[in-house]
Design a protein around this motif. Structure first.
Motif, PDB file in Angstrom:
ATOM      1  N   TYR A 109       0.852  -1.192   0.000  1.00 20.24           N
ATOM      2  CA  TYR A 109       0.000   0.000   0.000  1.00 20.24           C
ATOM      3  C   TYR A 109       0.890   1.244   0.000  1.00 20.24           C
ATOM      4  O   TYR A 109       1.906   1.298   0.704  1.00 20.24           O
ATOM      5  N   PHE A 110       0.459   2.243  -0.762  1.00 16.58           N
ATOM      6  CA  PHE A 110       1.100   3.562  -0.737  1.00 16.58           C
ATOM      7  C   PHE A 110       0.001   4.591  -0.566  1.00 16.58           C
ATOM      8  O   PHE A 110      -0.901   4.693  -1.413  1.00 16.58           O
ATOM      9  N   ASN A 111       0.030   5.348   0.550  1.00 12.53           N
ATOM     10  CA  ASN A 111      -1.033   6.294   0.877  1.00 12.53           C
ATOM     11  C   ASN A 111      -0.519   7.732   0.820  1.00 12.53           C
ATOM     12  O   ASN A 111       0.584   8.024   1.288  1.00 12.53           O
ATOM     13  N   TYR A 112      -1.355   8.589   0.273  1.00 16.44           N
ATOM     14  CA  TYR A 112      -1.104  10.025   0.323  1.00 16.44           C
ATOM     15  C   TYR A 112      -2.356  10.695   0.877  1.00 16.44           C
ATOM     16  O   TYR A 112      -3.445  10.573   0.302  1.00 16.44           O
ATOM     17  N   ASP A 113      -2.208  11.377   2.016  1.00 18.61           N
ATOM     18  CA  ASP A 113      -3.322  12.077   2.657  1.00 18.61           C
ATOM     19  C   ASP A 113      -3.019  13.569   2.673  1.00 18.61           C
ATOM     20  O   ASP A 113      -1.889  13.988   3.014  1.00 18.61           O
ATOM     21  N   HIS A 114      -4.035  14.368   2.338  1.00 18.62           N
ATOM     22  CA  HIS A 114      -3.845  15.819   2.235  1.00 18.62           C
ATOM     23  C   HIS A 114      -5.087  16.528   2.771  1.00 18.62           C
ATOM     24  O   HIS A 114      -6.221  16.124   2.488  1.00 18.62           O
TER      25      HIS A 114
END
Length: 322
Positions: free
Chosen positions: A63-68
């Motif tokens: 998994y690769f997550n980007y939260d903004h």
């Protein structure tokens, strides 16, 4: 093909993370990697997918997550997932979109999710089981639904209960396939260390609706965590050959984990699924926390189908979060 835009997008995300200040903390990159070595010791002669003596090292899931945070009220999440194609396949691991949604905090007294977000189908059970790295939960393993879907979702906490409702396409991460939609609903109660969930969904398919009902009772404490989950699925899987007959599947899962000594836990699980024939799954293993976010988990998995020979597999799974 996907890598043509995935790699530049990941580079842009990392650049955003590097530029974000600690004061604002509007960007966050995280992920999970699950890898293991597995060996099949015994297999049903009729199961061509699990021949004996098959063994391999593999990255089973990444998994690769980007939260903004777009504002004080609106967050954005983008998650990529990649899986091993399987023994003997020449295809390389290619990432696909698992989550892509806006979260509107405080909408209608809860949180509104727009886009591809997680479904309530097995989210609480997976969290309580705690060993998705070793094996999927009961519904996930038997193809009863999807962990994510494209549509609208709403979560709220009120009156001592947690509600999660959703209207979505139905095929999960795949494109819509018909004009029908899928409705999800979950209500959870958390008295003390206990967890209670009642869940249902209805998938409006051209050949006939599919109905899934589920109940879950769990407990998460400082030591033991585990639970009991049961489901019933009624649908028309044989709609093309016998459209007038409903097909019913039922299943039960019992699981738990206990501390054994410093940084060690033991876990076990038994599943039973009746889909015309009774099939059993036995899982047992150890969990060594090598570091705070690094776990090594040797396990034995035994599948007992309606046949003469069980499928016996040993795994050593490693998982780390970043």
């Amino acid at each position: 093909m996907l890598n043509r835009w995935v790699l530049p997008l990941m580079a842009a995300m990392i650049a955003c993370q590097a530029e974000a200040t600690e004061a604002t903390d509007t960007d966050r990159i995280s992920g999970i990697m699950i890898a293991d070595y597995y060996a099949i010791l015994s297999a049903d002669d009729e199961d061509e997918n699990l021949p004996e003596k098959r063994n391999a090292f593999r990255f089973r899931r990444i998994y690769f997550n980007y939260d903004h945070s777009l504002s004080e009220r609106i967050d954005f999440r983008f998650r990529l997932e990649a899986n091993d194609a399987g023994f003997g396949f020449r295809a390389k691991m290619e990432p696909f979109v698992k989550h892509a949604y806006l979260k509107w905090k405080g909408a209608l007294g809860g949180n509104l999710y727009v886009g591809e977000s997680g479904t309530p189908t097995w989210a609480l059970v997976e969290q309580t089981w705690g060993y998705r790295a070793v094996e999927k939960t009961l519904l996930d393993l038997n193809g009863i639904g999807s962990s994510a879907d494209v549509g609208l979702a709403f979560k709220a906490h009120t009156g001592g209960a947690t509600y999660h409702v959703m209207v979505a396409n139905g095929p999960g991460k795949s494109p819509e396939r018909d004009n029908g939609k899928k409705l999800y609903a979950s209500v959870q109660f958390h008295p003390g260390e206990n967890q209670i969930e009642l869940y249902g969904d209805i998938d409006m398919l051209p050949g006939g609706d599919e109905l899934t009902l589920k109940a879950f009772l769990g407990r998460v404490g400082d030591g033991f965590h585990g639970g009991v989950e049961s489901f019933m699925r009624i649908g028309k899987k044989a709609a093309l050959t016998d459209p007038g007959e409903d097909v019913t599947r039922i299943g039960l899962s019992v699981f738990g984990a206990l501390p054994l000594r410093d940084n060690w836990k033991g876990f076990a699980r038994v599943d039973a699924v009746d889909d015309d024939d009774l099939e059993l799954l036995l899982v047992g293993g150890l969990d060594w926390k090598a570091e705070e976010e690094v776990h090594i988990m040797p396990a034995l998995i035994i599948q007992i189908p309606d046949g003469p020979d069980p499928n016996i597999q040993v795994r050593v799974t490693g998982m780390f979060k970043f």
